[in-house]
Design a protein around this motif. Structure first.
Motif, PDB file in Angstrom:
ATOM      1  N   ARG A 246       9.579  76.198   3.271  1.00 30.87           N
ATOM      2  CA  ARG A 246      10.662  77.435   3.100  1.00 30.87           C
ATOM      3  C   ARG A 246      11.591  77.787   4.447  1.00 30.87           C
ATOM      4  NH1 ARG A 246       9.030  79.010  -2.284  1.00 30.87           N
ATOM      5  NH2 ARG A 246       9.617  77.969  -3.521  1.00 30.87           N
ATOM      6  N   LEU A 247      10.049  78.231   4.828  1.00 33.74           N
ATOM      7  CA  LEU A 247       9.862  79.047   6.187  1.00 33.74           C
ATOM      8  C   LEU A 247       9.662  77.375   7.303  1.00 33.74           C
ATOM      9  CD1 LEU A 247       6.534  80.790   5.650  1.00 33.74           C
ATOM     10  CD2 LEU A 247       8.304  81.488   5.762  1.00 33.74           C
ATOM     11  N   MET A 248       9.335  76.390   7.065  1.00 30.96           N
ATOM     12  CA  MET A 248       9.343  75.307   8.507  1.00 30.96           C
ATOM     13  C   MET A 248      10.636  75.426   8.491  1.00 30.96           C
ATOM     14  SD  MET A 248       7.968  71.879   8.290  1.00 30.96           S
ATOM     15  CE  MET A 248       8.372  71.615   6.977  1.00 30.96           C
ATOM     16  N   LEU A 249      11.989  75.086   7.388  1.00 34.67           N
ATOM     17  CA  LEU A 249      12.833  75.268   7.858  1.00 34.67           C
ATOM     18  C   LEU A 249      13.657  76.277   8.235  1.00 34.67           C
ATOM     19  CD1 LEU A 249      13.541  72.421   4.421  1.00 34.67           C
ATOM     20  CD2 LEU A 249      12.827  71.924   6.863  1.00 34.67           C
TER      21      LEU A 249
ATOM     22  N   ASN B 226      12.074  73.338  -1.560  1.00 42.14           N
ATOM     23  CA  ASN B 226      11.488  72.806  -2.605  1.00 42.14           C
ATOM     24  C   ASN B 226      11.569  71.134  -2.917  1.00 42.14           C
ATOM     25  OD1 ASN B 226      10.468  75.603  -3.100  1.00 42.14           O
ATOM     26  ND2 ASN B 226      12.679  75.727  -4.798  1.00 42.14           N
ATOM     27  N   HIS B 227      13.285  70.858  -2.290  1.00 40.08           N
ATOM     28  CA  HIS B 227      13.452  69.389  -2.600  1.00 40.08           C
ATOM     29  C   HIS B 227      12.322  68.505  -1.332  1.00 40.08           C
ATOM     30  CE1 HIS B 227      17.864  70.703  -3.818  1.00 40.08           C
ATOM     31  NE2 HIS B 227      16.699  70.803  -4.635  1.00 40.08           N
ATOM     32  N   LEU B 228      12.404  69.153   0.036  1.00 38.74           N
ATOM     33  CA  LEU B 228      11.752  68.898   0.306  1.00 38.74           C
ATOM     34  C   LEU B 228       9.632  67.769   0.153  1.00 38.74           C
ATOM     35  CD1 LEU B 228      10.693  67.438   3.669  1.00 38.74           C
ATOM     36  CD2 LEU B 228      10.592  69.591   4.344  1.00 38.74           C
ATOM     37  N   VAL B 229       9.545  68.858  -0.344  1.00 44.38           N
ATOM     38  CA  VAL B 229       7.920  68.621  -0.467  1.00 44.38           C
ATOM     39  C   VAL B 229       8.239  67.645  -2.370  1.00 44.38           C
ATOM     40  CG1 VAL B 229       6.336  69.768  -2.395  1.00 44.38           C
ATOM     41  CG2 VAL B 229       6.764  70.871  -0.059  1.00 44.38           C
ATOM     42  N   ALA B 230       9.384  67.937  -3.328  1.00 42.55           N
ATOM     43  CA  ALA B 230       9.504  67.235  -4.216  1.00 42.55           C
ATOM     44  C   ALA B 230       9.701  65.874  -3.737  1.00 42.55           C
ATOM     45  CB  ALA B 230      10.596  67.514  -4.956  1.00 42.55           C
ATOM     46  N   CYS B 231      10.601  65.146  -2.366  1.00 42.26           N
ATOM     47  CA  CYS B 231      10.743  64.451  -1.691  1.00 42.26           C
ATOM     48  C   CYS B 231       8.854  63.662  -1.105  1.00 42.26           C
ATOM     49  CB  CYS B 231      10.905  64.113  -0.599  1.00 42.26           C
ATOM     50  SG  CYS B 231      13.447  64.303  -1.356  1.00 42.26           S
ATOM     51  N   ILE B 232       8.091  64.229  -0.897  1.00 39.58           N
ATOM     52  CA  ILE B 232       6.635  64.149  -0.260  1.00 39.58           C
ATOM     53  C   ILE B 232       5.760  63.250  -1.127  1.00 39.58           C
ATOM     54  CG2 ILE B 232       5.469  64.509   1.493  1.00 39.58           C
ATOM     55  CD1 ILE B 232       7.166  66.017   3.181  1.00 39.58           C
ATOM     56  N   ASP B 233       5.733  64.221  -2.100  1.00 37.20           N
ATOM     57  CA  ASP B 233       5.382  64.290  -3.382  1.00 37.20           C
ATOM     58  C   ASP B 233       5.839  62.567  -3.981  1.00 37.20           C
ATOM     59  OD1 ASP B 233       3.913  66.579  -3.242  1.00 37.20           O
ATOM     60  OD2 ASP B 233       5.053  67.526  -5.031  1.00 37.20           O
ATOM     61  N   GLY B 234       6.941  62.480  -3.773  1.00 35.74           N
ATOM     62  CA  GLY B 234       7.055  61.000  -4.412  1.00 35.74           C
ATOM     63  C   GLY B 234       6.856  60.640  -3.794  1.00 35.74           C
ATOM     64  N   LEU B 235       6.979  60.078  -2.444  1.00 33.52           N
ATOM     65  CA  LEU B 235       6.527  59.214  -1.156  1.00 33.52           C
ATOM     66  C   LEU B 235       4.774  59.362  -1.933  1.00 33.52           C
ATOM     67  CD1 LEU B 235       6.693  57.410   1.267  1.00 33.52           C
ATOM     68  CD2 LEU B 235       6.682  59.335   2.928  1.00 33.52           C
ATOM     69  N   LEU B 236       4.345  60.171  -1.781  1.00 36.43           N
ATOM     70  CA  LEU B 236       3.037  59.662  -1.869  1.00 36.43           C
ATOM     71  C   LEU B 236       2.743  59.186  -3.671  1.00 36.43           C
ATOM     72  CD1 LEU B 236      -0.015  60.672  -1.321  1.00 36.43           C
ATOM     73  CD2 LEU B 236       0.322  63.055  -2.899  1.00 36.43           C
ATOM     74  N   PHE B 237       3.256  59.581  -4.907  1.00 35.95           N
ATOM     75  CA  PHE B 237       2.465  58.634  -5.662  1.00 35.95           C
ATOM     76  C   PHE B 237       3.722  57.665  -5.851  1.00 35.95           C
ATOM     77  CE2 PHE B 237       4.132  56.903  -9.835  1.00 35.95           C
ATOM     78  CZ  PHE B 237       3.531  57.951 -10.880  1.00 35.95           C
ATOM     79  N   ASP B 238       4.472  57.065  -5.023  1.00 37.78           N
ATOM     80  CA  ASP B 238       5.027  55.212  -4.652  1.00 37.78           C
ATOM     81  C   ASP B 238       3.929  54.508  -4.085  1.00 37.78           C
ATOM     82  OD1 ASP B 238       7.345  53.739  -4.898  1.00 37.78           O
ATOM     83  OD2 ASP B 238       7.320  53.874  -3.266  1.00 37.78           O
ATOM     84  N   ARG B 239       3.517  55.163  -2.821  1.00 35.31           N
ATOM     85  CA  ARG B 239       2.553  54.872  -2.586  1.00 35.31           C
ATOM     86  C   ARG B 239       1.273  54.464  -3.023  1.00 35.31           C
ATOM     87  NH1 ARG B 239       3.719  53.500   3.476  1.00 35.31           N
ATOM     88  NH2 ARG B 239       5.993  53.925   3.373  1.00 35.31           N
ATOM     89  N   LEU B 240       1.151  55.429  -3.447  1.00 38.18           N
ATOM     90  CA  LEU B 240      -0.440  55.391  -4.473  1.00 38.18           C
ATOM     91  C   LEU B 240      -0.085  54.246  -5.598  1.00 38.18           C
ATOM     92  CD1 LEU B 240      -3.512  56.688  -4.585  1.00 38.18           C
ATOM     93  CD2 LEU B 240      -2.490  58.214  -6.690  1.00 38.18           C
ATOM     94  N   ALA B 241       0.210  54.860  -6.510  1.00 46.47           N
ATOM     95  CA  ALA B 241       0.860  53.895  -7.890  1.00 46.47           C
ATOM     96  C   ALA B 241       2.285  53.243  -8.387  1.00 46.47           C
ATOM     97  CB  ALA B 241       0.773  54.792  -8.794  1.00 46.47           C
ATOM     98  N   GLY B 242       3.144  52.774  -7.218  1.00 40.89           N
ATOM     99  CA  GLY B 242       4.345  52.586  -7.786  1.00 40.89           C
ATOM    100  C   GLY B 242       4.772  51.391  -6.830  1.00 40.89           C
ATOM    101  N   ALA B 243       6.119  51.328  -6.851  1.00 46.25           N
ATOM    102  CA  ALA B 243       6.157  50.177  -6.272  1.00 46.25           C
ATOM    103  C   ALA B 243       6.244  49.836  -5.111  1.00 46.25           C
ATOM    104  CB  ALA B 243       7.591  48.969  -7.143  1.00 46.25           C
TER     105      ALA B 243
ATOM    106  N   ARG C 169      14.666  66.318   9.657  1.00 47.83           N
ATOM    107  CA  ARG C 169      15.277  65.266   9.936  1.00 47.83           C
ATOM    108  C   ARG C 169      17.296  66.195   8.999  1.00 47.83           C
ATOM    109  NH1 ARG C 169      12.589  62.212  14.056  1.00 47.83           N
ATOM    110  NH2 ARG C 169      12.805  63.104  15.516  1.00 47.83           N
ATOM    111  N   ALA C 170      16.750  65.842   7.989  1.00 47.81           N
ATOM    112  CA  ALA C 170      18.124  65.376   6.683  1.00 47.81           C
ATOM    113  C   ALA C 170      17.660  67.179   6.082  1.00 47.81           C
ATOM    114  CB  ALA C 170      18.018  64.966   5.357  1.00 47.81           C
ATOM    115  N   PHE C 171      16.251  67.639   5.722  1.00 50.25           N
ATOM    116  CA  PHE C 171      16.394  68.949   5.307  1.00 50.25           C
ATOM    117  C   PHE C 171      16.860  69.324   6.562  1.00 50.25           C
ATOM    118  CE2 PHE C 171      14.058  66.327   2.056  1.00 50.25           C
ATOM    119  CZ  PHE C 171      15.556  66.633   1.117  1.00 50.25           C
TER     120      PHE C 171
END
Length: 208
Positions: free
Chosen positions: A139-142, A155-172, A198-200
């Motif tokens: 939030r501070l950074m954005l 909040n959305h940025l962290v959620a997306c990065i968490d999703g990226l991490l999960f996808d690379r670790l255990a997802g397709a 850049r998007a957020f």
């Protein structure tokens, strides 16, 4: 409690969680993994709940060390990272993510196991607070970058990065991404993170 013994037990518990899952996390299993006499873990952590809480604290400490090593803020009260060079920030974040799916893979698997356990046991949900610092920093950074709604965007940025991490670790994504721990993977992650930043931040694609 001796710090070295605490680290040995919690590190062993992290490996047990990564290899056997939450069902495999027992005091005996941690003793065996740590190479310590039976009863050692239960002497330090009388209940499974206290053992899990200790694991989460250990994971948080190790994660903070990784963030600091890559010039990223490690706590809610740390100075916010500047967004003058988004590609550089993205590269630093990508380096941490790559570590968390390669050499620190067990830690990430253990973290997910603990988070899932907390969804079934309300008494463990205090461990979710360890994710607050990353959201505060986002939030501070954005906000500094001029985002219109930094609270929501962070909040959305962290959620997306968490999703990226999960996808690379255990997802397709693990099936098509470059091998973890390689320069190619870090570059690919950096591209994804830079796009998100850049998007957020509302700055648009690179070059605009």
């Amino acid at each position: 409690m001796p710090t070295d013994r605490l680290a040995a037990l919690t590190d062993a518990a992290i490996d047990v969680l990564a290899e056997l899952g939450m069902r495999g996390l027992t005091h005996r299993a941690v003793d065996a993994r740590a190479g310590l006499p039976q009863g050692t873990t239960s002497a330090y952590f009388r209940t499974r709940k206290t053992l899990i809480e200790a694991v989460v604290h250990r994971l948080a400490d190790l994660d903070r060390a990784d963030l600091q090593a890559n010039r990223l803020p490690a706590g809610a009260d740390s100075p916010a990272v500047g967004m003058d060079d988004i590609d550089a920030v993205a590269a630093d974040i990508a380096a941490v993510l790559d570590r968390w799916i390669s050499t620190a893979r067990n830690r990430t698997l253990a973290r997910y196991a603990c988070l899932l356990e907390a969804t079934h046991h309300p008494e463990l949900q205090t461990i979710l607070a360890h994710g607050d610092a990353s959201r505060t920093q986002a939030r501070l950074m954005l906000a500094a970058a001029g985002a219109r709604h930094p609270e929501q965007a962070g909040n959305h940025l962290v959620a997306c990065i968490d999703g990226l991490l999960f996808d690379r670790l255990a997802g397709a994504g693990a099936r098509t991404a470059p091998p973890a721990g390689t320069a190619a993977n870090r570059a690919d992650l950096a591209t994804a993170v830079a796009t998100l930043l850049r998007a957020f931040a509302g700055t648009g694609p690179k070059g605009q």
